[in-house]
Design a protein around this motif. Structure first.
Motif, short mmCIF file in Angstrom:
data_model
loop_
_atom_site.label_atom_id
_atom_site.label_comp_id
_atom_site.label_asym_id
_atom_site.label_seq_id
_atom_site.Cartn_x
_atom_site.Cartn_y
_atom_site.Cartn_z
N ARG A 72 35.11 10.20 25.11
CA ARG A 72 35.18 11.56 25.64
C ARG A 72 35.76 11.53 27.05
NH1 ARG A 72 30.02 15.59 25.33
NH2 ARG A 72 30.52 15.30 23.13
N LYS A 92 23.88 8.94 12.70
CA LYS A 92 24.87 9.63 11.86
C LYS A 92 25.51 8.68 10.84
CE LYS A 92 27.39 12.18 14.41
NZ LYS A 92 28.42 12.67 15.35
N VAL A 145 35.75 14.78 22.59
CA VAL A 145 36.20 15.91 23.41
C VAL A 145 37.34 15.47 24.35
CG1 VAL A 145 35.49 17.55 25.20
CG2 VAL A 145 33.97 17.06 23.27
N PHE A 236 36.84 26.00 20.06
CA PHE A 236 37.99 26.13 19.16
C PHE A 236 38.94 24.97 19.41
CE2 PHE A 236 41.81 28.45 17.44
CZ PHE A 236 41.31 28.62 16.17
N GLY A 237 38.39 23.75 19.38
CA GLY A 237 39.20 22.55 19.52
C GLY A 237 39.42 21.95 18.15
N GLY A 240 36.18 22.95 15.80
CA GLY A 240 36.01 24.38 15.55
C GLY A 240 37.19 24.99 14.79
N SER A 311 32.23 32.80 26.64
CA SER A 311 32.12 31.58 25.82
C SER A 311 30.76 31.53 25.11
CB SER A 311 32.21 30.34 26.70
OG SER A 311 33.36 30.38 27.47
N ALA A 348 28.89 20.61 17.14
CA ALA A 348 28.92 19.79 18.37
C ALA A 348 27.80 18.77 18.27
CB ALA A 348 28.70 20.68 19.59
N ASN A 349 27.86 17.74 19.10
CA ASN A 349 26.76 16.79 19.20
C ASN A 349 25.74 17.32 20.19
OD1 ASN A 349 27.46 14.49 17.49
ND2 ASN A 349 29.25 14.29 18.83
P1 NAD Z 1 38.01 19.36 21.60
O1 NAD Z 1 38.23 18.82 22.96
O2 NAD Z 1 39.12 19.30 20.61
O3 NAD Z 1 37.51 20.87 21.69
C1 NAD Z 1 36.41 21.28 22.44
C2 NAD Z 1 36.41 22.81 22.45
O4 NAD Z 1 35.23 23.27 23.11
C3 NAD Z 1 37.58 23.43 23.20
O5 NAD Z 1 38.01 24.58 22.48
C4 NAD Z 1 36.97 23.85 24.54
O6 NAD Z 1 37.67 24.93 25.15
C5 NAD Z 1 35.60 24.27 24.04
N1 NAD Z 1 34.59 24.38 25.08
C6 NAD Z 1 34.30 23.51 26.07
N2 NAD Z 1 33.30 24.02 26.82
C7 NAD Z 1 32.95 25.20 26.27
C8 NAD Z 1 31.99 26.20 26.57
N3 NAD Z 1 31.17 26.08 27.60
N4 NAD Z 1 31.94 27.29 25.77
C9 NAD Z 1 32.77 27.44 24.71
N5 NAD Z 1 33.68 26.53 24.38
C10 NAD Z 1 33.79 25.44 25.15
O7 NAD Z 1 36.71 18.58 21.06
P2 NAD Z 1 36.27 18.40 19.55
O8 NAD Z 1 36.76 17.09 19.07
O9 NAD Z 1 36.56 19.64 18.79
O10 NAD Z 1 34.67 18.21 19.75
C11 NAD Z 1 33.79 19.32 19.80
C12 NAD Z 1 32.38 18.84 19.57
O11 NAD Z 1 32.29 18.20 18.29
C13 NAD Z 1 31.86 17.80 20.57
O12 NAD Z 1 30.48 17.98 20.77
C14 NAD Z 1 32.10 16.48 19.85
O13 NAD Z 1 31.24 15.44 20.33
C15 NAD Z 1 31.77 16.88 18.44
N6 NAD Z 1 32.35 16.01 17.42
C16 NAD Z 1 33.69 15.80 17.34
C17 NAD Z 1 34.20 14.99 16.32
C18 NAD Z 1 35.68 14.79 16.13
O14 NAD Z 1 36.05 14.18 15.10
N7 NAD Z 1 36.53 15.25 17.01
C19 NAD Z 1 33.32 14.39 15.41
C20 NAD Z 1 31.96 14.63 15.51
C21 NAD Z 1 31.49 15.45 16.52
#
Ligand code: NAD
Length: 443
Positions: A72, A92, A145, A236-237, A240, A311, A348-349
Motif C-alpha cells: 500500500r 483470508k 491501495v 471507487f478504485g 469498488g 465520501s 475494504a480491509n
Molecule cells: P484503490 O487505490 O484502487 O482505490 C481506493 C479508493 O478509495 C479510491 O477510489 C479512493 O478515492 C477511495 N477513498 C480513499 N479514501 C476514501 C474516503 N475517506 N472515503 C471514500 N473513498 C475513499 O484501492 P483498492 O485496491 O480498490 O483497495 C480498496 C480497499 O480494498 C482497501 O481496503 C484494500 O486493502 C482492499 N483490498 C484490495 C484488494 C485488491 O485486489 N486491490 C484485495 C483485497 C482487499
C-alpha cells in the motif's frame, strides 16, 4: 475502545479462538508476526533533492505457504496498520484455501504528489531493500491501495535485476546470481502484474467480482431477493469499480458511489457506470458525474433526481446493501447507528471497528466480513503465481470459473460454521481459518 487496527485484529482473534478447537500455542503464535521489516528508501526527486521514505513489510505467518499480501502506498501507512493487514492476510488465505501465508507492506507516501519517474525510483528502491526477504517461494507481494499493475511490473523487473547481479542472499541453492532461471520464476515474485509481464487474465477484476460471488451466495443461503436490490459503495478504485460493474450486470441498482473527494447519489440508480468512470478519469473526481448515456454533467441532476454526497454519506443512505470499499475504520460507533441497509459487504480491509460491529449486530444488519468478501483478489493472485511457476497461461473463462467455485466454496464453509456455532459470519470466518491453520501447523 480503540480504533487501532492491530489491537482490533487481536481482539477478533481471541473472540474466534474461544469457539475454535485449536491449540492455544497457535493463537499465541498468531499474536506476533514472524518478521517485521522496516526500511528507509532514499529517492532522488526530479528537482535534484534527495528525500527519505519509510517502508514496511510484515511477514505474519507462513504455516500454509509463502507470505502473501499487498503493498500500500498511502500517507497514513504505519506499522500497526501493516501488522493488522498482514494478520488479516493469514486469515483470508486460509478461508479461501490457497497455499499461502499472510504478509503485507507499504510506504508512507502520497503517491499523487510524485511524478511517475519519482514513483518508479521509489518503487525500485523499495524493491532493492526488500529483495533479500521476498521471492516466489518466500514472500509474494501484490497491489493494494494506490498500487497497480504497472508498479508490480517495476517490482518484478527490479527483483530480477537484483538476483542476477548476485546481491540477493538466501535464494534457493544454486540460484544465486544465475541468469538461467526460468522467466516464470522471476514473474512469480509478485502478482497483479500487467499481462505482458506475466500477469493473469481476470486479476484486475478478481477482488470486486469475488465480492459479488460471495454476496450472491449469502443472499441465496439467506433467501434474500437479488434483482433490483439497491447498493451504495464507498470507494471507487480497483475494488469498488469492478464490484459495481459486476453487481450492475447482475441486475442490482447502484444508487451511490463515492471516492476520497465526495460522490454521487441517484435514488433511481446510476444508469451508466462506464460513463461515470470516464467522467471521473476526466475530472479527477466522482462528485458531479451524473450520467445519461455518454453525457456526464451537472445538467442531468434534476432529470435523475441525483445529488452530490460526501465520501462518508455513501454508507448511511437508503440502500439494501452498503459497501465500504476504501480504507479501515469507515464504520465506527459514530455512524453505525445511522446505517439503513440490511447488509454490509466489507470489501475494504478492516472497515468496521469492533464497537460499530456490535451496533450493527444489535440492529440485525448482516455483515459479510472483509476476510471472506475481498478474498477473490488473492485467489486469482494464487492462480497467477501458479501459472508463472508452471509456465502456463490460462484463459479468462477458466480463471473466472475457478474463482467462482472458490468463492462459493469459501462462503458455504463460513455460512455453515456460523449456523453450527450460532455466531456471526465474521466469527465463523475466523473459526474456519483457525481450524485450517491448526491442521497445517505442528505447534
Ligand atoms: P484503490 O487505490 O484502487 O482505490 C481506493 C479508493 O478509495 C479510491 O477510489 C479512493 O478515492 C477511495 N477513498 C480513499 N479514501 C476514501 C474516503 N475517506 N472515503 C471514500 N473513498 C475513499 O484501492 P483498492 O485496491 O480498490 O483497495 C480498496 C480497499 O480494498 C482497501 O481496503 C484494500 O486493502 C482492499 N483490498 C484490495 C484488494 C485488491 O485486489 N486491490 C484485495 C483485497 C482487499
Amino acid at each position: 475502545m480503540t480504533n487501532n487496527p492491530w489491537e482490533q485484529a487481536l481482539a477478533e482473534l481471541e473472540k474466534a479462538a474461544a469457539h475454535a478447537k485449536v491449540p492455544r500455542s497457535l493463537v499465541e503464535r498468531l499474536r506476533k508476526p514472524d518478521r517485521v521489516i522496516e526500511v528507509s528508501v532514499p529517492v532522488m526527486m526530479d528537482d535534484g533533492r534527495r528525500e527519505e521514505f519509510h517502508g514496511y513489510r510484515v511477514q505474519h505467518n507462513n504455516v500454509r505457504g509463502p507470505y502473501k499480501g499487498g503493498l500500500r502506498f498511502h500517507p497514513k501507512v504505519n506499522m500497526d496498520e501493516v501488522k493488522a493487514l498482514s494478520f488479516w492476510m493469514t486469515i483470508k488465505n486460509a478461508i479461501v484455501d490457497v497455499p499461502f501465508g499472510g504478509g503485507k507492506g507499504g510506504i508512507t507516501v502520497d503517491p499523487k504528489g510524485l511524478s511517475e519517474a519519482e514513483l518508479e525510483r521509489l518503487t525500485r528502491g523499495f524493491t532493492r531493500k526488500l529483495a533479500p526477504y521476498i521471492g516466489p517461494e518466500q514472500d509474494v507481494p501484490a497491489p493494494d491501495v494506490n498500487t497497480n499493475a504497472k508498479i508490480m511490473g517495476w517490482i518484478r523487473d527490479e527483483y530480477e535485476r537484483e538476483v542476477k547481479s548476485q546481491k540477493v542472499k538466501g535464494l534457493p541453492a544454486g540460484r544465486q546470481g544465475k541468469s538461467d532461471m526460468p522467466k516464470g520464476w522471476f514473474d512469480a515474485v509478485v502478482t497483479g502484474k500487467p499481462m505482458e509481464r506475466g500477469g493473469s487474465q481476470g486479476r484486475a477484476e478478481a477482488t470486486g467480482l469475488g465480492g459479488f460471488y460471495v454476496l450472491s451466495e449469502i443472499m441465496r443461503q439467506t433467501g434474500r431477493a437479488h434483482r433490483g436490490a439497491s447498493v451504495a459503495i464507498q470507494g471507487f478504485g480497483n475494488v469498488g469499480s469492478h464490484l459495481a460493474q459486476s453487481l450492475k450486470d447482475a441486475g442490482f441498482s447502484i444508487v451511490a458511489l463515492s471516492d476520497s473527494k465526495g460522490g454521487i447519489y441517484i435514488s433511481k440508480g446510476i444508469p451508466d457506470l462506464k460513463a461515470v468512470t470516464e467522467c471521473k478519469e476526466g475530472s479527477g473526481r466522482l462528485a458531479g458525474c451524473y450520467c445519461v448515456g455518454s453525457v456526464c454533467d451537472l445538467s442531468n441532476v434534476e432529470v435523475l433526481g441525483g445529488r452530490d454526497i460526501t465520501s462518508e454519506e455513501a454508507l448511511t443512505l437508503p440502500a439494501d446493501i452498503v459497501v465500504p470499499a476504501a480504507l479501515e475504520n469507515a464504520i465506527t460507533k459514530e455512524n453505525a447507528a445511522d446505517i439503513q441497509a440490511g447488509i454490509v459487504l466489507e470489501m475494504a480491509n478492516g472497515p468496521t471497528t469492533r464497537e460499530a460491529d456490535e451496533i450493527l449486530g444489535k440492529k440485525g444488519i448482516l455483515v459479510i466480513p472483509d476476510v471472506l468478501a475481498n478474498s477473490g483478489g488473492v485467489a486469482v493472485s494464487y492462480y497467477e503465481w501458479h501459472q508463472n511457476m508452471r509456465g502456463e497461461t490460462w484463459k479468462r473463462e477458466e480463471v473466472l470459473r475457478k474463482l467462482k467455485e472458490k468463492m462459493q466454496s469459501a462462503t458455504r464453509a463460513v455460512y455453515a460454521t456460523s449456523k453450527e456455532h450460532n455466531v456471526s459470519l465474521r466469527d465463523a470466518a475466523y473459526i474456519v481459518a483457525l481450524e485450517r491453520l491448526a491442521e497445517s501447523t505442528s505447534i
